[in-house]
Write an enzyme that holds these catalytic residues in place. Structure first.
Site, PDB file in Angstrom:
ATOM      1  CB  SER A  28      -0.907   0.013   1.238  1.00  0.00           C
ATOM      2  OG  SER A  28      -1.365   1.329   1.500  1.00  0.00           O
ATOM      3  CE  LYS A  53      -6.572 -19.934  15.747  1.00  0.00           C
ATOM      4  NZ  LYS A  53      -6.892 -18.487  15.640  1.00  0.00           N
ATOM      5  CB  SER A  78     -16.456 -19.827  20.558  1.00  0.00           C
ATOM      6  OG  SER A  78     -15.481 -18.985  21.106  1.00  0.00           O
ATOM      7  N   GLY A 179      -2.225 -14.570  20.156  1.00  0.00           N
ATOM      8  CA  GLY A 179      -3.250 -15.036  21.097  1.00  0.00           C
ATOM      9  C   GLY A 179      -2.577 -16.065  21.987  1.00  0.00           C
ATOM     10  CD  GLU A 204       0.162  -9.954  24.787  1.00  0.00           C
ATOM     11  OE1 GLU A 204      -0.240 -11.118  24.771  1.00  0.00           O
ATOM     12  OE2 GLU A 204       0.982  -9.550  25.622  1.00  0.00           O
ATOM     13  N   GLY A 208      -5.264  -7.762  27.319  1.00  0.00           N
ATOM     14  CA  GLY A 208      -4.828  -9.141  27.571  1.00  0.00           C
ATOM     15  C   GLY A 208      -3.373  -9.312  27.220  1.00  0.00           C
ATOM     16  CG  ASP A 210      -1.580 -13.739  27.981  1.00  0.00           C
ATOM     17  OD1 ASP A 210      -2.375 -13.061  27.296  1.00  0.00           O
ATOM     18  OD2 ASP A 210      -1.099 -14.806  27.591  1.00  0.00           O
ATOM     19  CB  SER A 304      -4.123 -13.251  11.724  1.00  0.00           C
ATOM     20  OG  SER A 304      -4.914 -12.386  12.506  1.00  0.00           O
TER      21      SER A 304
HETATM   22  C1  LIG Z   1      -6.514 -17.531  16.395  1.00  0.00           C
HETATM   23  C2  LIG Z   1      -6.261 -16.219  15.784  1.00  0.00           C
HETATM   24  C3  LIG Z   1      -5.178 -15.397  16.187  1.00  0.00           C
HETATM   25  C4  LIG Z   1      -4.249 -15.794  17.305  1.00  0.00           C
HETATM   26  O1  LIG Z   1      -3.522 -16.948  16.971  1.00  0.00           O
HETATM   27  P1  LIG Z   1      -2.722 -17.785  18.080  1.00  0.00           P
HETATM   28  O2  LIG Z   1      -2.098 -18.890  17.333  1.00  0.00           O
HETATM   29  O3  LIG Z   1      -3.708 -18.232  19.105  1.00  0.00           O
HETATM   30  O4  LIG Z   1      -1.721 -16.837  18.688  1.00  0.00           O
HETATM   31  C5  LIG Z   1      -4.968 -14.210  15.511  1.00  0.00           C
HETATM   32  N1  LIG Z   1      -5.811 -13.803  14.520  1.00  0.00           N
HETATM   33  C6  LIG Z   1      -6.859 -14.538  14.118  1.00  0.00           C
HETATM   34  C7  LIG Z   1      -7.714 -14.033  13.025  1.00  0.00           C
HETATM   35  C8  LIG Z   1      -7.117 -15.782  14.728  1.00  0.00           C
HETATM   36  O5  LIG Z   1      -8.169 -16.511  14.320  1.00  0.00           O
END
Ligand SMILES: *Cc1c(COP(=O)(O)O)cnc(C)c1O
Length: 323
Positions: A28, A53, A78, A179, A204, A208, A210, A304
């Protein structure tokens, strides 16, 4: 406990060829002008089922023994991992059971069912989902594939960064959403092998943090369920496998506010014509915040996922809205 290696990420890439999308790396001019850096966005919002995922889920299920495949798989989620397991299992002819809260958004229950997953609903306030899932796995002989703390899941997620380095070439920094750390630890394995000089950041939600706390404390810190619009990063702790990899390879973990996520979501919609879910905006928000440090450099950003409730999305995009 066997930690996954870079060779596992390479093997996962071979298994995913022709099964997962090779998602685009987009540029961009506006983002570059704003930050002074050259940004490379790896767009997993265009991945199958709308998030990275699918990579880890497919890489885990495809390696099960014939007996395990006949018995089926189970997971608790979920969110995007539920849909990823349901879709990958269907493609491989395996039955998938997904443990989801009875009050999960109807759209998510429907999407998981539409991909062929069998949903077991539980009461979020009365039952412990991990314990319930483990019990069902034992009773029914199902293979449990958790969302992040699993070597094959981590290796699969790492193919995201592998493809980014193949396409963009050397990078000075890479920002990754965090996450439970499946994506970040997998990407760290790829970055450490392919671009050892590349600075690696996990990002993060502020509510949260952590991961940041864990990195500083040198041990896994557990927090209460955070309140954030980044629903894919509402994890309370890193994993036994993800933490040691993150600790070894990740330079720093940043935390960003929900308002910064909304600003990034608007940027993606307006300037790059992309629907990105709040969790998918974490890495971009982190890169924008750190931009002064990376002027003139080549910076990778992992986008992601793009699965977002449309009513909420419309609210967030409306002028003047905040979290
Ligand atoms: C699950 C997810 C994350 C975080 O991934 P982790 O492997 O749990 O750190 C980030 N972005 C999206 C869109 C996700 O679905």
């Amino acid at each position: 406990m066997q930690l996954p290696q870079f060779s596992d990420v390479q093997a996962a890439a071979g298994r995913l060829r022709g099964r997962a999308h090779r998602t685009p790396v987009l540029r961009s001019a506006t983002a570059d002008a704003r930050t002074g850096a050259s940004l490379f966005f790896k767009c997993e919002n265009f991945q199958r089922m709308g998030a990275f995922k699918f990579r880890g889920a497919f890489n885990a299920i495809v390696q099960l023994s014939p007996a395990q495949r006949r018995a089926g798989v189970i997971t608790f989620s979920s969110g995007n991992h539920a849909q990823a397991i349901a879709l990958a299992a269907r493609e491989l002819g395996v039955r998938a059971t997904i443990v989801m809260p009875a009050d999960a958004p109807a759209a998510k229950l429907e999407a998981t069912r539409a991909y062929g997953g069998e949903i077991v609903a539980y009461d979020r306030f009365a039952e412990d989902r991990e314990a319930l899932t483990r019990r069902l796995a034992t009773e029914r002989g199902l293979a449990l594939i958790p969302p992040y703390d699993h070597a094959d899941v981590i290796a699969g997620q790492g193919t995201t960064a592998l493809e980014l380095f193949e396409e963009a070439g050397p990078l000075d920094a890479l920002f990754v959403c965090l996450g439970g750390g499946g994506l970040l630890s997998g990407c760290a394995l790829a970055a450490a092998a392919l671009a050892p000089a590349c600075a690696l950041y996990g990002v993060e939600p502020e509510a949260g943090d952590d991961g940041r706390q864990s990195l500083r404390a040198g041990r896994i810190v557990t927090i209460a369920v955070p309140k954030t619009i980044a629903d894919g990063a509402m994890t309370t702790h890193l994993g036994e496998l993800t933490f040691p990899i993150i600790r070894r390879h990740v330079g720093d973990i940043l935390a960003v506010s929900d308002d910064a996520l909304i600003a990034a979501m608007r940027f993606f919609a307006e300037r790059m014509k992309m629907v990105v879910e709040p969790t998918g905006c974490l890495a971009a928000a982190g890169a924008f915040a750190m931009a002064p440090q990376w002027r003139g450099r080549r910076v990778g950003v992992i986008v992601s996922g793009g699965n977002v409730d449309l009513a909420a999305y419309a609210r967030w995009l409306a002028p003047g809205a905040d979290a």
